[in-house]
Design an enzyme around this catalytic site. Structure first.
Site, PDB file in Angstrom:
ATOM      1  N   LYS A 185      56.059 -47.177  53.507  1.00 46.13           N
ATOM      2  CA  LYS A 185      56.971 -47.632  54.555  1.00 46.13           C
ATOM      3  C   LYS A 185      58.189 -48.309  53.951  1.00 46.13           C
ATOM      4  CE  LYS A 185      57.306 -50.365  58.782  1.00 46.13           C
ATOM      5  NZ  LYS A 185      56.614 -51.196  59.780  1.00 46.13           N
ATOM      6  N   GLU A 191      52.013 -50.372  43.771  1.00 42.45           N
ATOM      7  CA  GLU A 191      51.043 -49.342  43.401  1.00 42.45           C
ATOM      8  C   GLU A 191      51.639 -47.940  43.562  1.00 42.45           C
ATOM      9  OE1 GLU A 191      48.574 -52.619  45.554  1.00 42.45           O
ATOM     10  OE2 GLU A 191      50.594 -51.765  45.646  1.00 42.45           O
ATOM     11  N   GLY A 244      52.488 -50.069  59.420  1.00 40.91           N
ATOM     12  CA  GLY A 244      51.846 -49.219  58.422  1.00 40.91           C
ATOM     13  C   GLY A 244      50.484 -48.724  58.833  1.00 40.91           C
ATOM     14  N   ARG A 245      49.665 -49.602  59.389  1.00 42.44           N
ATOM     15  CA  ARG A 245      48.312 -49.193  59.770  1.00 42.44           C
ATOM     16  C   ARG A 245      48.292 -48.401  61.073  1.00 42.44           C
ATOM     17  NH1 ARG A 245      49.097 -54.526  59.745  1.00 42.44           N
ATOM     18  NH2 ARG A 245      48.748 -55.852  61.571  1.00 42.44           N
ATOM     19  N   GLU A 330      43.170 -56.531  59.231  1.00 42.63           N
ATOM     20  CA  GLU A 330      44.559 -56.870  58.951  1.00 42.63           C
ATOM     21  C   GLU A 330      45.256 -57.328  60.230  1.00 42.63           C
ATOM     22  OE1 GLU A 330      46.777 -54.933  55.525  1.00 42.63           O
ATOM     23  OE2 GLU A 330      47.741 -53.995  57.254  1.00 42.63           O
ATOM     24  N   HIS A 361      19.305 -46.462  55.200  1.00 41.35           N
ATOM     25  CA  HIS A 361      18.593 -46.710  53.948  1.00 41.35           C
ATOM     26  C   HIS A 361      19.310 -47.725  53.071  1.00 41.35           C
ATOM     27  CE1 HIS A 361      15.723 -43.387  54.609  1.00 41.35           C
ATOM     28  NE2 HIS A 361      16.730 -42.873  55.299  1.00 41.35           N
ATOM     29  N   LYS A 489      50.840 -60.319  47.115  1.00 36.62           N
ATOM     30  CA  LYS A 489      51.749 -59.428  46.405  1.00 36.62           C
ATOM     31  C   LYS A 489      52.796 -60.221  45.622  1.00 36.62           C
ATOM     32  CE  LYS A 489      51.502 -55.538  49.675  1.00 36.62           C
ATOM     33  NZ  LYS A 489      52.300 -54.737  50.639  1.00 36.62           N
TER      34      LYS A 489
END
Length: 524
Positions: A185, A191, A244-245, A330, A361, A489
């Protein structure tokens, strides 16, 4: 600043809601299934009563739900700390709202035209998608869920700054037949930019004269993409009012179309848009996102459950849990209200889980017999897409059985009666019964999709988006910012400079200072 909401815990409506939840039926005395945009949402094992339903409606009215919903859907200021809309619904509407229609439809057409062009050209066998967070989880989830039987191209998703991630993303691919999609964005995400640099170097080292011809960008900051070297005609845009999400509905969905075809992306948008219409028009008592949200509020604040387990009984939904973790945690992990006051009740729960039956399990023991337990959202398809009907019957049986066991439980007296014929010693039977006892009474929701189509998946994701909006409204928090993420960040940028010897170390706690010294000074 958005004002006007009183601190939640001090309101009569909130107290009435919590008290009604404690008096409600929690043993599934009445079937309660809400139909929402093709999904069936079974809330029968959540707390329910006429009193609780009325209290929930009064609570929403006190929080000015209808005005807030209209503000969200009409592109008003929903994200008050960043003074902008949260208008992801505009991205998936068949006819977007007028003031953004031109931009949304033009970019939608550009994405599809690009996919048609590369399909006709037959140039790319592989796509490496580089992004993180909201730029990564949505496309990754959809491609895995709908591309289980194969994709048009080999898809690799690279997100982590760990060098193993980009190495695994590139290894074994033919650079001359690979398209690199860089999604961010802001287009300044550490990263993503570092991984993009590695991909470009990989293309150059393969002898490709102009690697930028094999790179496209998806961003809300096209100037930064251009400055990096991506041509404008290969840059796809979305806007700062799409969080963003919440961005999978935008050009961020480009990898979905490259992997599955534009029709899959269109189906996803259509399913989400159908849920938007349902959320906007269905009465509160029959409104899937609203009722899912109210059940979650009761579980978190009346009954004290600190977490929510997501159990998709479909192996293709392997990425649904982390997608919802980001969406919910978030958005709802906030400790001040809209006026900057400390919140007075617990907000968003911890979200966790994995697909069933694998989860049975691993952590289901804790769900059944742990002293805390957690509500569970069971998600399953009515119809399977594979040719193994007995597998699907067993999958459905396990899903229903686990849900019933969580609700029903098993008392010590029943277990003692069962054990008596097998144990000659009554004391041992009583002792063993206590170990086998299930408390029961644990809430869950069953969400049934007709089948795992693009439409149904889009509706499912939008169901949770609107649920988060309702819960954020009631708690009086902003579900559309993420300042906690940003702080880390900033610190990482400073530490990276210290590790590289570009800035003096200082101002750290003892442990951080020690490890900066260990990895700095030539230690890396």
């Amino acid at each position: 600043m958005q004002e006007g909401l009183a601190p939640l815990a001090g309101t009569a409506e909130w107290r009435a809601f919590v008290e009604a939840a404690h008096r409600a039926d929690r043993r599934a005395g009445t079937l309660r299934v809400v139909e929402a945009a093709g999904l069936s949402v079974d809330l029968s094992t959540q707390a329910q009563s006429d009193e609780l339903s009325a209290a929930g409606a009064s609570l929403l009215a006190a929080r000015d739900f209808e005005a807030a919903r209209a503000r969200l859907l009409e592109g008003g200021i929903a994200n008050c700390t960043e003074n902008r809309a949260a208008w992801h619904t505009a991205l998936r509407a068949e006819e977007p709202p007028g003031r953004v229609a031109g931009r949304v439809l033009a970019e939608r057409d550009r994405v599809r035209a690009f996919v048609r062009h590369v399909d006709a050209e037959g140039r790319y066998d592989s796509v490496v998608h580089i992004g993180i967070g909201g730029s990564d989880w949505g496309p990754k989830l959809v491609v895995a869920a709908l591309g289980y039987a194969g994709t048009r191209r080999q898809m690799r998703f690279v997100s982590n700054i760990d060098g193993h991630a980009i190495e695994a993303g590139l290894i074994g691919l033919d650079p001359r037949r690979t398209l690199v999609v860089v999604s961010s964005k802001s287009f300044n995400t550490t990263e993503t930019l570092h991984n993009a640099d590695c991909a470009l170097r990989w293309l150059r080292e393969a002898g490709i004269a102009d690697p930028w011809e094999q790179v496209v960008a998806v961003t809300a900051n096209p100037d930064a993409a251009r400055d990096m070297g991506v041509a404008p005609e290969r840059t796809f845009t979305f806007w700062d009012w799409a969080g963003g999400r919440y961005s999978v509905w935008s050009a961020i969905g480009l990898p979905i179309a490259l992997a599955l075809g534009a029709e899959a992306l269109d189906g996803l948008l259509q399913g989400a848009a159908a849920m938007d219409v349902h959320f906007a028009t269905a009465p509160l008592a029959a409104n899937g996102p609203v009722q899912l949200a109210l059940a979650g509020l009761a579980n978190r604040n009346a009954f004290g459950y600190a977490s929510l387990n997501i159990a998709p009984y479909d192996a293709r939904l392997v990425h649904l849990v982390p997608y919802l973790q980001q969406l919910e945690m978030e958005s709802l992990g906030k400790s001040v209200d809209l006026e900057g006051r400390p919140v007075t009740v617990p907000t968003g729960p911890v979200v966790w889980g994995m697909p069933g039956t694998d989860g049975q399990h691993t952590f289901f023991q804790w769900l059944h017999q742990g002293p805390e337990g957690a509500p569970v959202d069971f998600i399953i398809c009515r119809e399977a897409d594979h040719p193994y009907p007995e597998h699907h019957r067993l999958l459905v049986a396990n899903c229903l059985a686990q849900r019933e066991a969580l609700l029903r439980g098993k008392s010590a007296s029943v277990l003692e009666a069962e054990l008596a014929p097998k144990e000659s010693d009554p004391a041992r039977a009583a002792w063993l019964a206590r170990h086998k006892m299930h408390p029961g009474g644990r809430p869950s929701t069953l969400i049934v999709l007709p089948r795992l189509s693009a439409h149904a998946l889009g509706a499912l994701l939008a169901l949770y988006e609107h649920k988060v909006f309702v819960q954020g409204l009631v708690w009086g928090i902003n579900p559309y910012d993420q300042w906690g993420v940003e702080y880390g960040k900033v610190l990482a940028t400073g530490i990276a400079r210290e590790l590289a010897g570009k800035a003096p170390a200082g101002g750290h706690d003892a442990s951080t200072a020690y490890w900066v010294a260990q990895w700095g000074n030539g230690g890396m």
